[in-house]
Design a protein around this motif. Structure first.
Motif, PDB file in Angstrom:
ATOM      1  N   GLY A  98       0.809  -1.212   0.000  1.00 27.05           N
ATOM      2  CA  GLY A  98       0.000   0.000   0.000  1.00 27.05           C
ATOM      3  C   GLY A  98       0.838   1.255   0.000  1.00 27.05           C
ATOM      4  N   ASP A  99       1.991   1.219   0.688  1.00 25.68           N
ATOM      5  CA  ASP A  99       2.892   2.377   0.697  1.00 25.68           C
ATOM      6  C   ASP A  99       3.491   2.606  -0.691  1.00 25.68           C
ATOM      7  OD1 ASP A  99       2.327   2.599   3.349  1.00 25.68           O
ATOM      8  OD2 ASP A  99       4.329   2.087   4.076  1.00 25.68           O
ATOM      9  N   VAL A 100       3.848   1.518  -1.372  1.00 19.94           N
ATOM     10  CA  VAL A 100       4.410   1.638  -2.725  1.00 19.94           C
ATOM     11  C   VAL A 100       3.377   2.250  -3.665  1.00 19.94           C
ATOM     12  CG1 VAL A 100       5.441   0.378  -4.653  1.00 19.94           C
ATOM     13  CG2 VAL A 100       5.930  -0.335  -2.303  1.00 19.94           C
ATOM     14  N   ALA A 101       2.125   1.810  -3.538  1.00 21.13           N
ATOM     15  CA  ALA A 101       1.062   2.358  -4.380  1.00 21.13           C
ATOM     16  C   ALA A 101       0.881   3.854  -4.122  1.00 21.13           C
ATOM     17  CB  ALA A 101      -0.240   1.604  -4.131  1.00 21.13           C
ATOM     18  N   ALA A 102       0.959   4.270  -2.857  1.00 25.72           N
ATOM     19  CA  ALA A 102       0.806   5.687  -2.530  1.00 25.72           C
ATOM     20  C   ALA A 102       1.916   6.514  -3.168  1.00 25.72           C
ATOM     21  CB  ALA A 102       0.805   5.871  -1.016  1.00 25.72           C
ATOM     22  N   VAL A 103       3.142   6.001  -3.136  1.00 22.33           N
ATOM     23  CA  VAL A 103       4.260   6.720  -3.745  1.00 22.33           C
ATOM     24  C   VAL A 103       4.084   6.785  -5.260  1.00 22.33           C
ATOM     25  CG1 VAL A 103       6.749   6.636  -4.184  1.00 22.33           C
ATOM     26  CG2 VAL A 103       5.881   6.266  -1.876  1.00 22.33           C
ATOM     27  N   LEU A 104       3.622   5.705  -5.869  1.00 22.13           N
ATOM     28  CA  LEU A 104       3.405   5.723  -7.311  1.00 22.13           C
ATOM     29  C   LEU A 104       2.266   6.665  -7.694  1.00 22.13           C
ATOM     30  CD1 LEU A 104       4.000   2.085  -8.625  1.00 22.13           C
ATOM     31  CD2 LEU A 104       5.105   4.197  -9.374  1.00 22.13           C
ATOM     32  N   ASP A 105       1.263   6.788  -6.844  1.00 20.45           N
ATOM     33  CA  ASP A 105       0.208   7.764  -7.117  1.00 20.45           C
ATOM     34  C   ASP A 105       0.798   9.170  -7.226  1.00 20.45           C
ATOM     35  OD1 ASP A 105      -1.696   5.772  -7.059  1.00 20.45           O
ATOM     36  OD2 ASP A 105      -2.384   6.217  -5.022  1.00 20.45           O
ATOM     37  N   TYR A 106       1.741   9.474  -6.340  1.00 24.92           N
ATOM     38  CA  TYR A 106       2.417  10.769  -6.385  1.00 24.92           C
ATOM     39  C   TYR A 106       3.289  10.885  -7.635  1.00 24.92           C
ATOM     40  CZ  TYR A 106       6.079  14.192  -5.379  1.00 24.92           C
ATOM     41  OH  TYR A 106       6.995  15.230  -5.476  1.00 24.92           O
ATOM     42  N   VAL A 107       4.079   9.863  -7.904  1.00 25.11           N
ATOM     43  CA  VAL A 107       5.034   9.904  -9.009  1.00 25.11           C
ATOM     44  C   VAL A 107       4.317  10.026 -10.351  1.00 25.11           C
ATOM     45  CG1 VAL A 107       6.707   8.500 -10.288  1.00 25.11           C
ATOM     46  CG2 VAL A 107       6.896   8.717  -7.805  1.00 25.11           C
ATOM     47  N   THR A 108       3.285   9.238 -10.570  1.00 21.47           N
ATOM     48  CA  THR A 108       2.623   9.240 -11.875  1.00 21.47           C
ATOM     49  C   THR A 108       1.867  10.536 -12.142  1.00 21.47           C
ATOM     50  OG1 THR A 108       0.754   8.033 -10.889  1.00 21.47           O
ATOM     51  CG2 THR A 108       2.442   6.732 -12.018  1.00 21.47           C
ATOM     52  N   ALA A 109       1.697  11.358 -11.131  1.00 22.89           N
ATOM     53  CA  ALA A 109       1.066  12.666 -11.329  1.00 22.89           C
ATOM     54  C   ALA A 109       2.073  13.736 -11.733  1.00 22.89           C
ATOM     55  CB  ALA A 109       0.344  13.091 -10.049  1.00 22.89           C
ATOM     56  N   GLN A 110       3.382  13.388 -11.744  1.00 20.80           N
ATOM     57  CA  GLN A 110       4.420  14.363 -12.088  1.00 20.80           C
ATOM     58  C   GLN A 110       4.601  14.425 -13.605  1.00 20.80           C
ATOM     59  OE1 GLN A 110       5.412  16.131  -9.431  1.00 20.80           O
ATOM     60  NE2 GLN A 110       4.023  14.710  -8.372  1.00 20.80           N
ATOM     61  N   PRO A 111       4.917  15.594 -14.148  1.00 26.81           N
ATOM     62  CA  PRO A 111       5.057  15.728 -15.605  1.00 26.81           C
ATOM     63  C   PRO A 111       6.229  14.949 -16.174  1.00 26.81           C
ATOM     64  CG  PRO A 111       5.720  17.753 -14.474  1.00 26.81           C
ATOM     65  CD  PRO A 111       5.068  16.882 -13.447  1.00 26.81           C
ATOM     66  N   TRP A 112       7.227  14.619 -15.338  1.00 30.00           N
ATOM     67  CA  TRP A 112       8.396  13.896 -15.845  1.00 30.00           C
ATOM     68  C   TRP A 112       8.191  12.377 -15.889  1.00 30.00           C
ATOM     69  CZ3 TRP A 112       9.493  10.759 -11.823  1.00 30.00           C
ATOM     70  CH2 TRP A 112       9.300  11.235 -10.524  1.00 30.00           C
ATOM     71  N   ALA A 113       7.049  11.881 -15.407  1.00 23.62           N
ATOM     72  CA  ALA A 113       6.823  10.442 -15.275  1.00 23.62           C
ATOM     73  C   ALA A 113       6.001   9.893 -16.436  1.00 23.62           C
ATOM     74  CB  ALA A 113       6.119  10.144 -13.964  1.00 23.62           C
ATOM     75  N   ASP A 114       6.452   8.770 -16.975  1.00 23.32           N
ATOM     76  CA  ASP A 114       5.688   8.027 -17.969  1.00 23.32           C
ATOM     77  C   ASP A 114       4.869   6.979 -17.221  1.00 23.32           C
ATOM     78  OD1 ASP A 114       4.665   6.455 -19.980  1.00 23.32           O
ATOM     79  OD2 ASP A 114       6.530   6.320 -21.118  1.00 23.32           O
ATOM     80  N   LYS A 115       3.633   7.273 -16.951  1.00 26.54           N
ATOM     81  CA  LYS A 115       2.811   6.400 -16.112  1.00 26.54           C
ATOM     82  C   LYS A 115       2.375   5.126 -16.809  1.00 26.54           C
ATOM     83  CE  LYS A 115      -1.459   8.993 -17.051  1.00 26.54           C
ATOM     84  NZ  LYS A 115      -2.534   9.782 -16.400  1.00 26.54           N
ATOM     85  N   ALA A 116       2.699   4.989 -18.093  1.00 26.26           N
ATOM     86  CA  ALA A 116       2.357   3.768 -18.819  1.00 26.26           C
ATOM     87  C   ALA A 116       3.517   2.785 -18.869  1.00 26.26           C
ATOM     88  CB  ALA A 116       1.915   4.114 -20.246  1.00 26.26           C
ATOM     89  N   ARG A 117       4.685   3.180 -18.322  1.00 16.44           N
ATOM     90  CA  ARG A 117       5.864   2.293 -18.366  1.00 16.44           C
ATOM     91  C   ARG A 117       6.527   2.277 -16.989  1.00 16.44           C
ATOM     92  NH1 ARG A 117       9.803   3.542 -23.177  1.00 16.44           N
ATOM     93  NH2 ARG A 117       9.598   5.687 -22.414  1.00 16.44           N
ATOM     94  N   ILE A 118       6.180   1.274 -16.191  1.00 10.66           N
ATOM     95  CA  ILE A 118       6.646   1.184 -14.808  1.00 10.66           C
ATOM     96  C   ILE A 118       7.158  -0.223 -14.536  1.00 10.66           C
ATOM     97  CG2 ILE A 118       5.996   1.438 -12.375  1.00 10.66           C
ATOM     98  CD1 ILE A 118       3.648   3.198 -13.329  1.00 10.66           C
ATOM     99  N   VAL A 119       8.267  -0.317 -13.805  1.00  8.88           N
ATOM    100  CA  VAL A 119       8.792  -1.587 -13.286  1.00  8.88           C
ATOM    101  C   VAL A 119       8.955  -1.423 -11.783  1.00  8.88           C
ATOM    102  CG1 VAL A 119      10.753  -3.183 -13.281  1.00  8.88           C
ATOM    103  CG2 VAL A 119       9.985  -2.160 -15.424  1.00  8.88           C
ATOM    104  N   VAL A 120       8.597  -2.445 -11.022  1.00  5.95           N
ATOM    105  CA  VAL A 120       8.749  -2.421  -9.564  1.00  5.95           C
ATOM    106  C   VAL A 120       9.678  -3.560  -9.162  1.00  5.95           C
ATOM    107  CG1 VAL A 120       7.573  -2.564  -7.338  1.00  5.95           C
ATOM    108  CG2 VAL A 120       6.458  -1.415  -9.261  1.00  5.95           C
ATOM    109  N   ALA A 121      10.704  -3.230  -8.380  1.00  6.99           N
ATOM    110  CA  ALA A 121      11.702  -4.206  -7.948  1.00  6.99           C
ATOM    111  C   ALA A 121      11.922  -4.074  -6.450  1.00  6.99           C
ATOM    112  CB  ALA A 121      13.019  -3.991  -8.702  1.00  6.99           C
ATOM    113  N   GLY A 122      12.610  -5.054  -5.851  1.00  7.70           N
ATOM    114  CA  GLY A 122      12.911  -4.961  -4.432  1.00  7.70           C
ATOM    115  C   GLY A 122      13.781  -6.103  -3.972  1.00  7.70           C
ATOM    116  N   GLN A 123      14.496  -5.863  -2.863  1.00 11.87           N
ATOM    117  CA  GLN A 123      15.394  -6.847  -2.294  1.00 11.87           C
ATOM    118  C   GLN A 123      14.935  -7.251  -0.901  1.00 11.87           C
ATOM    119  OE1 GLN A 123      17.958  -6.694   0.295  1.00 11.87           O
ATOM    120  NE2 GLN A 123      18.786  -8.700  -0.230  1.00 11.87           N
TER     121      GLN A 123
END
Length: 386
Positions: free
Chosen positions: A134-159
Motif C-alpha cells: 500500500g505504501d508503494v502504491a501511494a508513492v506511485l500515485d504521487y510519481v505518476t502525477a508528475q510531468p516527468w513520469a511516464d505512467k504507462a511504463r513502470i517496473v517495480v523491484a525490491g530486495q
C-alpha cells in the motif's frame, strides 16, 4: 540460410557493433561518471483522517521526460525500523539511469524518516506484504502525477523484505506496471512457528491475484531463505497462475542474500534484468544521452586472505576503542561496504553509493597519523595482508 539472410544477419550485427562502439566512445569521453542526481521528497499517504509522510529518494535524469519509472523497494534490517538508514542503491540506480529511467526509492511507513509506525502483521506474512504494498502504491500515485513520469511504463523491484513487498504489490494490478523483479524476497520470522511454510502459502495466494510477469533471483547459500523455501514459494506462485522466471544462481560469496547489493552481483543480475526488460517492452540498453550515469570503474578489491574471520573483531589491527566501534558498525551494514586500516593507527569505513572502497580509504587517510591506509575488509571478505 540463404545468402540474402546471411547478409541481413551480418548487417544487423554490424549495426549493433557500431551502436555499441558509439556508446563506448561516449562513456570513454566522459572523464568520470556524473554524480547521482539525487533528491528527497516526503510523499503524503492519506488514510482516513490521518496522513503519513513517506521519505522517498528520487534519481531523475536530466531533461523533461516523460521517463519510464522503476521503483526499488528496500529490505528490513534488524532492530527498530526507525533507525534504519535511508536506502540509497547507487549501483542499481546507475544501471537504470543509464537506460533513461527515473528511479524511485521509497522508505515505507515507520522506516527511517517516514512517519507512522511499522505495521508488521504479527506472524501473518501475507498481510505484512499487502500493508507494505500500500505504501508503494501511494508513492506511485504521487510519481505518476508528475510531468516527468511516464505512467504507462513502470517496473517495480525490491530486495529481501522489499522483494516480498514487490510480490505483494503485484496483486494490486497497478496501471502501467509492466514487470516485477524480486531479489531474494521474503521476511524471516523465526519467532513464528512454521514461518517458512507461511511464506510458501502466501506466495501462492499472491500468485492467484497477479498477472504481471515477474523475475526472481535466489541463491543456494541464502542465510535467510533456504532453497526449499524459495523453490516452494516460486512453485506456489506459478501454480496460482502468475508468470515468474526463476534465476537460481547457486552460491554467492558467503551469503547469496547479499547478491543484489554486492559489486560482484552485478554480473549476475544485470544481463538477466536487461533481457527481462526487453521482453516486457521496456528500455533495456544504455542510451548515449545518459552515458554520464554509467558507473565509472570502481576500485578493485584485493584478493581475500586468511588473516581472520570477518566477524573476528579482536583481529582488527587498530584495536583502539574508536576503531573497534567503527568495525562493529561496518559489520551491521549491507553490501557494498568496505573497512580500511592504517597499521600505525587510523581507520575508515564506507557503504552503499558509489565506490565505497575508495571512500573507506579516503576516510581512513583523514584519521591516519602517518603512512598509507590499506583495505582490511570488503563486503564479507578479509583482504588485509600484513
Amino acid at each position: 540460410m540463404t545468402r540474402v539472410q546471411l547478409l541481413s544477419s551480418r548487417t544487423r550485427r554490424r549495426a549493433a557493433a557500431a551502436l555499441a562502439a558509439a556508446l563506448l566512445m561516449a562513456v570513454t569521453q566522459a572523464f568520470s561518471a556524473a554524480p547521482l542526481p539525487e533528491s528527497v521528497v516526503m510523499v503524503p499517504k492519506k488514510s482516513g483522517l490521518f496522513t503519513t509522510e513517506l521519505e522517498t529518494t528520487l534519481y531523475l535524469p536530466e531533461g523533461d521526460g516523460p521517463f519510464p519509472i522503476v521503483v526499488i523497494n528496500h529490505g528490513k534490517a534488524n532492530g527498530d525500523p526507525k533507525f534504519q538508514a535511508r536506502y540509497r542503491p547507487g549501483g542499481p540506480a546507475r544501471f537504470f539511469l543509464a537506460r533513461g529511467y527515473a528511479v524511485v526509492v521509497p522508505m515505507r511507513q515507520g522506516f527511517s524518516k517516514s512517519s507512522g509506525s511499522y505495521i508488521g502483521g504479527g506472524c501473518n506474512v501475507e498481510s505484512n506484504g499487502r500493508e507494505q504494498a500500500g505504501d508503494v502504491a501511494a508513492v506511485l500515485d504521487y510519481v505518476t502525477a508528475q510531468p516527468w513520469a511516464d505512467k504507462a511504463r513502470i517496473v517495480v523491484a525490491g530486495q529481501s523484505h522489499g522483494g516480498w513487498t514487490t510480490l505483494a504489490f503485484g496483486t494490486l494490478g497497478y496501471p502501467g506496471v509492466k514487470g516485477l523483479i524480486d531479489f531474494a524476497g521474503g521476511l524471516r520470522q523465526e519467532q513464528c512457528v512454521g514461518w517458512q511454510q507461511g511464506l510458501i502459502g502466501a506466495a501462492g495466494n499472491y500468485g492467484k491475484e497477479t498477472r504481471t510477469p515477474s523475475l526472481w533471483f535466489y541463491g543456494d547459500n541464502d542465510s535467510y531463505f533456504p532453497p526449499f523455501a524459495w523453490k516452494g514459494m516460486h512453485d506456489g506462485y506459478v501454480a496460482g497462475g502468475a508468470s515468474a522466471k526463476l534465476v537460481a544462481f547457486g552460491n554467492f560469496g558467503s551469503d547469496a542474500h547479499t547478491m543484489f547489493g554486492a559489486a560482484d552481483g552485478a554480473r549476475i543480475w544485470q544481463p538477466v534484468v536487461a533481457e527481462f526488460l526487453r521482453e516486457i517492452g521496456m528500455p533495456d540498453q544504455p542510451l548515449p544521452a545518459f552515458a554520464r550515469y554509467v558507473a565509472a570503474p570502481a576500485t578493485t578489491a584485493p584478493p581475500a586472505t586468511d588473516f581472520a574471520a570477518i566477524d573476528a573483531v579482536d583481529r582488527v589491527p587498530d584495536q583502539s576503542a574508536a576503531s573497534l566501534a567503527g568495525y562493529r558498525v561496518f559489520l551491521g551494514k549491507t553490501f557494498p561496504r568496505a573497512f580500511a586500516i592504517n597499521a600505525q593507527g587510523g581507520w575508515g569505513s564506507a557503504w552503499g553509493g558509489d565506490d565505497p572502497l575508495a571512500r573507506a580509504l579516503e576516510n581512513c587517510a583523514k584519521k591516519a597519523a602517518s603512512g598509507a591506509c590499506q583495505l582490511y575488509a570488503v563486503d564479507d571478505k578479509i583482504v588485509w595482508k600484513p
